[in-house]
Scaffold this motif. Structure first.
Motif, short mmCIF file in Angstrom:
data_model
loop_
_atom_site.label_atom_id
_atom_site.label_comp_id
_atom_site.label_asym_id
_atom_site.label_seq_id
_atom_site.Cartn_x
_atom_site.Cartn_y
_atom_site.Cartn_z
N UNK A 1 101.63 44.54 41.27
CA UNK A 1 100.39 44.37 43.08
C UNK A 1 99.82 44.15 42.10
N UNK A 2 99.31 44.08 40.92
CA UNK A 2 97.99 43.93 40.45
C UNK A 2 97.60 42.12 40.37
N UNK A 3 98.86 41.96 39.74
CA UNK A 3 99.09 40.27 39.45
C UNK A 3 99.37 39.91 40.52
N UNK A 4 99.88 40.79 42.30
CA UNK A 4 99.56 39.74 42.64
C UNK A 4 98.32 39.57 43.42
N UNK A 5 98.00 40.57 43.56
CA UNK A 5 96.18 40.76 44.61
C UNK A 5 96.18 39.42 43.05
N UNK A 6 95.16 39.36 41.93
CA UNK A 6 94.50 38.22 41.32
C UNK A 6 95.19 37.19 41.64
N UNK A 7 96.45 36.79 41.73
CA UNK A 7 96.94 35.45 42.83
C UNK A 7 97.05 35.05 43.38
N UNK A 8 97.10 35.50 44.38
CA UNK A 8 96.71 35.60 46.53
C UNK A 8 95.10 36.28 46.41
N UNK A 9 94.24 36.42 45.74
CA UNK A 9 93.27 36.75 46.88
C UNK A 9 91.68 36.16 45.96
#
Length: 100
Positions: A13-21
């Motif tokens: 989730x931390x990786x996903x948030x980093x790349x999508x926000x």
């Protein structure tokens, strides 16, 4: 500013948030760190804002903080998170992977 940084709840989730926000809202920060108080969210945002000012990073929304700068301010190294996530994938230790 001295702020205790909480543990992230999920590496994927931390990786996903980093790349999508591009910027993080209060809700994004709560998703990243789990059940934390609004006061703690504000302290984390203030720490990130200080870093943004130091690095002359522009604001797009005055209520949000720049994702890259915030992760750096909070000691979250995206390359390290990616390495750890890949290792978990290789070991078959992800029960419900969120990133493919």
């Amino acid at each position: 500013m001295n702020v205790r940084i909480p543990q992230i709840t999920d590496i994927g989730k931390a990786i996903q948030i980093y790349y999508t926000r591009i910027e993080l809202s209060n809700e994004d920060i709560k998703e990243l760190f789990g059940s934390i108080s609004t006061g703690r969210v504000l302290r984390l945002k203030n720490l990130a804002k200080e870093r943004m000012i130091e690095e002359d990073v522009p604001y797009w929304n005055a209520l949000h903080v720049n994702t890259k700068t915030a992760y750096e301010a909070w000691g979250l190294d995206i390359k390290d998170l990616e390495t750890r996530y890949a290792k978990l994938q290789n070991l078959g230790m992800l029960h419900n992977p969120q990133i493919t």
